[in-house]
Design a protein around this motif. Sequence first.
Motif, PDB file in Angstrom:
ATOM      1  N   SER A 148       0.863  -1.263   0.006  1.00  0.00           N
ATOM      2  CA  SER A 148       0.068  -0.315  -0.013  1.00  0.00           C
ATOM      3  C   SER A 148       0.986   1.167   0.039  1.00  0.00           C
ATOM      4  CB  SER A 148      -0.913   0.076   1.462  1.00  0.00           C
ATOM      5  OG  SER A 148      -1.648   1.373   1.323  1.00  0.00           O
ATOM      6  N   PRO A 149       0.564   2.077  -0.598  1.00  0.00           N
ATOM      7  CA  PRO A 149       1.187   3.499  -0.785  1.00  0.00           C
ATOM      8  C   PRO A 149       1.036   4.249   0.734  1.00  0.00           C
ATOM      9  CG  PRO A 149      -0.838   3.984  -1.888  1.00  0.00           C
ATOM     10  CD  PRO A 149      -0.676   2.412  -1.624  1.00  0.00           C
ATOM     11  N   ASP A 150       0.263   3.908   1.642  1.00  0.00           N
ATOM     12  CA  ASP A 150       0.210   4.248   2.925  1.00  0.00           C
ATOM     13  C   ASP A 150       1.418   3.683   3.952  1.00  0.00           C
ATOM     14  OD1 ASP A 150      -2.100   5.676   1.964  1.00  0.00           O
ATOM     15  OD2 ASP A 150      -3.313   4.173   2.744  1.00  0.00           O
ATOM     16  N   GLU A 151       1.940   2.456   3.700  1.00  0.00           N
ATOM     17  CA  GLU A 151       3.144   1.996   4.016  1.00  0.00           C
ATOM     18  C   GLU A 151       4.404   2.978   4.185  1.00  0.00           C
ATOM     19  OE1 GLU A 151       2.735  -0.903   6.252  1.00  0.00           O
ATOM     20  OE2 GLU A 151       0.742  -0.805   5.682  1.00  0.00           O
ATOM     21  N   ALA A 152       5.122   2.999   5.237  1.00  0.00           N
ATOM     22  CA  ALA A 152       6.006   3.881   5.456  1.00  0.00           C
ATOM     23  C   ALA A 152       7.430   3.192   4.419  1.00  0.00           C
ATOM     24  CB  ALA A 152       6.584   3.886   6.590  1.00  0.00           C
ATOM     25  N   VAL A 153       7.448   2.044   4.329  1.00  0.00           N
ATOM     26  CA  VAL A 153       8.549   1.002   3.803  1.00  0.00           C
ATOM     27  C   VAL A 153       7.828   0.153   2.867  1.00  0.00           C
ATOM     28  CG1 VAL A 153      10.328  -0.481   4.073  1.00  0.00           C
ATOM     29  CG2 VAL A 153      10.317   1.303   5.596  1.00  0.00           C
ATOM     30  N   ILE A 160       1.405 -22.419 -19.172  1.00  0.00           N
ATOM     31  CA  ILE A 160      -0.094 -22.609 -19.732  1.00  0.00           C
ATOM     32  C   ILE A 160      -0.563 -23.619 -18.806  1.00  0.00           C
ATOM     33  CG2 ILE A 160      -1.682 -22.838 -21.357  1.00  0.00           C
ATOM     34  CD1 ILE A 160      -0.524 -20.334 -21.398  1.00  0.00           C
ATOM     35  N   GLU A 161      -1.684 -23.346 -18.068  1.00  0.00           N
ATOM     36  CA  GLU A 161      -2.456 -24.890 -17.229  1.00  0.00           C
ATOM     37  C   GLU A 161      -2.539 -25.717 -18.390  1.00  0.00           C
ATOM     38  OE1 GLU A 161      -5.019 -24.290 -13.689  1.00  0.00           O
ATOM     39  OE2 GLU A 161      -6.424 -24.379 -15.444  1.00  0.00           O
ATOM     40  N   GLY A 162      -2.050 -26.871 -17.904  1.00  0.00           N
ATOM     41  CA  GLY A 162      -2.391 -28.134 -18.832  1.00  0.00           C
ATOM     42  C   GLY A 162      -1.224 -28.593 -19.640  1.00  0.00           C
ATOM     43  N   ASP A 163      -0.233 -27.529 -19.672  1.00  0.00           N
ATOM     44  CA  ASP A 163       1.047 -27.692 -20.831  1.00  0.00           C
ATOM     45  C   ASP A 163       2.196 -27.522 -19.722  1.00  0.00           C
ATOM     46  OD1 ASP A 163       2.801 -27.397 -22.751  1.00  0.00           O
ATOM     47  OD2 ASP A 163       1.977 -26.055 -23.948  1.00  0.00           O
ATOM     48  N   GLU A 164       3.066 -28.514 -19.974  1.00  0.00           N
ATOM     49  CA  GLU A 164       4.462 -28.485 -19.409  1.00  0.00           C
ATOM     50  C   GLU A 164       5.492 -27.566 -19.866  1.00  0.00           C
ATOM     51  OE1 GLU A 164       5.835 -31.993 -17.538  1.00  0.00           O
ATOM     52  OE2 GLU A 164       3.882 -32.757 -17.007  1.00  0.00           O
ATOM     53  N   ARG A 165       5.271 -26.860 -21.101  1.00  0.00           N
ATOM     54  CA  ARG A 165       6.187 -26.301 -21.851  1.00  0.00           C
ATOM     55  C   ARG A 165       6.538 -24.885 -21.092  1.00  0.00           C
ATOM     56  NH1 ARG A 165       4.935 -23.931 -27.713  1.00  0.00           N
ATOM     57  NH2 ARG A 165       2.972 -24.459 -26.825  1.00  0.00           N
ATOM     58  N   LEU A 166       7.564 -24.456 -20.870  1.00  0.00           N
ATOM     59  CA  LEU A 166       8.047 -23.114 -20.371  1.00  0.00           C
ATOM     60  C   LEU A 166       7.766 -21.775 -21.523  1.00  0.00           C
ATOM     61  CD1 LEU A 166       8.975 -21.369 -18.027  1.00  0.00           C
ATOM     62  CD2 LEU A 166      11.313 -21.904 -18.876  1.00  0.00           C
ATOM     63  N   TYR A 167       6.690 -21.082 -21.232  1.00  0.00           N
ATOM     64  CA  TYR A 167       6.519 -20.105 -22.036  1.00  0.00           C
ATOM     65  C   TYR A 167       7.286 -18.867 -21.965  1.00  0.00           C
ATOM     66  CZ  TYR A 167       2.439 -22.622 -24.051  1.00  0.00           C
ATOM     67  OH  TYR A 167       1.579 -23.693 -24.888  1.00  0.00           O
ATOM     68  N   ALA A 168       7.413 -18.362 -20.930  1.00  0.00           N
ATOM     69  CA  ALA A 168       8.425 -17.424 -20.530  1.00  0.00           C
ATOM     70  C   ALA A 168       9.342 -17.568 -19.364  1.00  0.00           C
ATOM     71  CB  ALA A 168       7.649 -16.064 -20.611  1.00  0.00           C
ATOM     72  N   GLU A 169      10.140 -16.700 -19.015  1.00  0.00           N
ATOM     73  CA  GLU A 169      10.869 -16.620 -17.650  1.00  0.00           C
ATOM     74  C   GLU A 169      11.394 -15.319 -17.582  1.00  0.00           C
ATOM     75  OE1 GLU A 169      14.019 -19.850 -17.982  1.00  0.00           O
ATOM     76  OE2 GLU A 169      14.910 -18.476 -19.590  1.00  0.00           O
ATOM     77  N   GLY A 170      11.122 -14.711 -16.259  1.00  0.00           N
ATOM     78  CA  GLY A 170      11.686 -13.466 -15.964  1.00  0.00           C
ATOM     79  C   GLY A 170      12.398 -13.275 -14.731  1.00  0.00           C
ATOM     80  N   ALA A 171      12.651 -12.155 -14.207  1.00  0.00           N
ATOM     81  CA  ALA A 171      13.611 -11.886 -13.072  1.00  0.00           C
ATOM     82  C   ALA A 171      13.285 -10.477 -12.658  1.00  0.00           C
ATOM     83  CB  ALA A 171      15.143 -12.066 -13.351  1.00  0.00           C
ATOM     84  N   ALA A 172      13.357 -10.378 -11.530  1.00  0.00           N
ATOM     85  CA  ALA A 172      12.925  -8.560 -10.866  1.00  0.00           C
ATOM     86  C   ALA A 172      13.723  -8.627  -9.525  1.00  0.00           C
ATOM     87  CB  ALA A 172      11.697  -8.370 -10.747  1.00  0.00           C
ATOM     88  N   LYS A 173      14.482  -7.502  -9.411  1.00  0.00           N
ATOM     89  CA  LYS A 173      15.120  -7.329  -8.043  1.00  0.00           C
ATOM     90  C   LYS A 173      14.329  -6.301  -7.461  1.00  0.00           C
ATOM     91  CE  LYS A 173      19.485  -6.227  -5.790  1.00  0.00           C
ATOM     92  NZ  LYS A 173      20.925  -5.823  -6.029  1.00  0.00           N
ATOM     93  N   THR A 174      13.940  -6.725  -6.102  1.00  0.00           N
ATOM     94  CA  THR A 174      12.998  -5.917  -5.448  1.00  0.00           C
ATOM     95  C   THR A 174      13.625  -5.370  -4.115  1.00  0.00           C
ATOM     96  OG1 THR A 174      11.192  -7.446  -5.987  1.00  0.00           O
ATOM     97  CG2 THR A 174      10.963  -6.006  -4.114  1.00  0.00           C
ATOM     98  N   VAL A 175      13.522  -4.085  -4.107  1.00  0.00           N
ATOM     99  CA  VAL A 175      14.279  -3.356  -3.115  1.00  0.00           C
ATOM    100  C   VAL A 175      13.285  -2.742  -2.037  1.00  0.00           C
ATOM    101  CG1 VAL A 175      15.872  -1.452  -2.457  1.00  0.00           C
ATOM    102  CG2 VAL A 175      16.294  -2.847  -4.711  1.00  0.00           C
ATOM    103  N   TRP A 176      13.362  -2.848  -0.901  1.00  0.00           N
ATOM    104  CA  TRP A 176      12.481  -2.171   0.068  1.00  0.00           C
ATOM    105  C   TRP A 176      12.885  -0.686   0.265  1.00  0.00           C
ATOM    106  CZ3 TRP A 176      11.962  -7.130  -0.644  1.00  0.00           C
ATOM    107  CH2 TRP A 176      10.828  -7.567  -0.543  1.00  0.00           C
ATOM    108  N   MET A 177      11.863   0.214   0.146  1.00  0.00           N
ATOM    109  CA  MET A 177      12.407   1.627   0.069  1.00  0.00           C
ATOM    110  C   MET A 177      11.687   2.507   1.198  1.00  0.00           C
ATOM    111  SD  MET A 177      12.236   4.092  -3.033  1.00  0.00           S
ATOM    112  CE  MET A 177      10.410   4.468  -3.003  1.00  0.00           C
ATOM    113  N   ASP A 178      12.025   3.379   1.768  1.00  0.00           N
ATOM    114  CA  ASP A 178      11.612   4.220   2.673  1.00  0.00           C
ATOM    115  C   ASP A 178      10.730   5.094   1.692  1.00  0.00           C
ATOM    116  OD1 ASP A 178      11.165   6.787   3.992  1.00  0.00           O
ATOM    117  OD2 ASP A 178      12.301   5.970   5.831  1.00  0.00           O
ATOM    118  N   MET A 179       9.488   5.201   1.985  1.00  0.00           N
ATOM    119  CA  MET A 179       8.746   5.996   1.078  1.00  0.00           C
ATOM    120  C   MET A 179       8.767   7.572   1.123  1.00  0.00           C
ATOM    121  SD  MET A 179       7.691   3.930  -0.792  1.00  0.00           S
ATOM    122  CE  MET A 179       7.078   2.039  -1.203  1.00  0.00           C
ATOM    123  N   ARG A 180       9.311   7.884   2.585  1.00  0.00           N
ATOM    124  CA  ARG A 180       9.652   9.399   2.881  1.00  0.00           C
ATOM    125  C   ARG A 180      10.671  10.013   1.995  1.00  0.00           C
ATOM    126  NH1 ARG A 180       8.684   6.975   7.855  1.00  0.00           N
ATOM    127  NH2 ARG A 180      10.919   7.386   8.137  1.00  0.00           N
TER     128      ARG A 180
END
Length: 139
Positions: free
Chosen positions: A51-56, A99-119
């Motif tokens: 939530s944008p109301d959270e401090a971090v 895709i549900e019912g299919d074992e083939r990998l359709y995409a793979e991704g990555a993201a680096k998540t950083v916790w930030m002090d919103m102030r």
Amino acid sequence: MSPNAQLIYTTRMPVRWGDMDAYGHVNNTVYFRYFEQTRVEWLEQMGSRVSPDEAVGPVIINASCTFLAPVNYPATVVIKMYAGEPGRSSVMTWYELFIEGDERLYAEGAAKTVWMDMRTGKSAPIPADVRALFDQPAA
């Protein structure tokens, strides 16, 4: 993906007609939305507020996706989310999209998540309650 990555969450989402582009397959940008929704569901299911109301709060500082096969409507995507060892303020996450019912990998991704002090806009330590989530089994 890192060899020490742990599966922490799996979810399913229906592909919406509006997810497709003029080529008749899911638009590339939508994959990032699927990954984002997976992260938010995981955090909220484990009791952490996004939530944008959270401090971090978590922000993405880097994201990538490799598109291996086109996804078309109608379908249900299955996204598996993995995480590496959390650092002081960040954690690497990886995603596999099927895709549900299919074992083939359709995409793979990555993201680096950083916790930030919103102030201040500066990185902040990962909250203890969130850090504890990385030690829980995958849902």
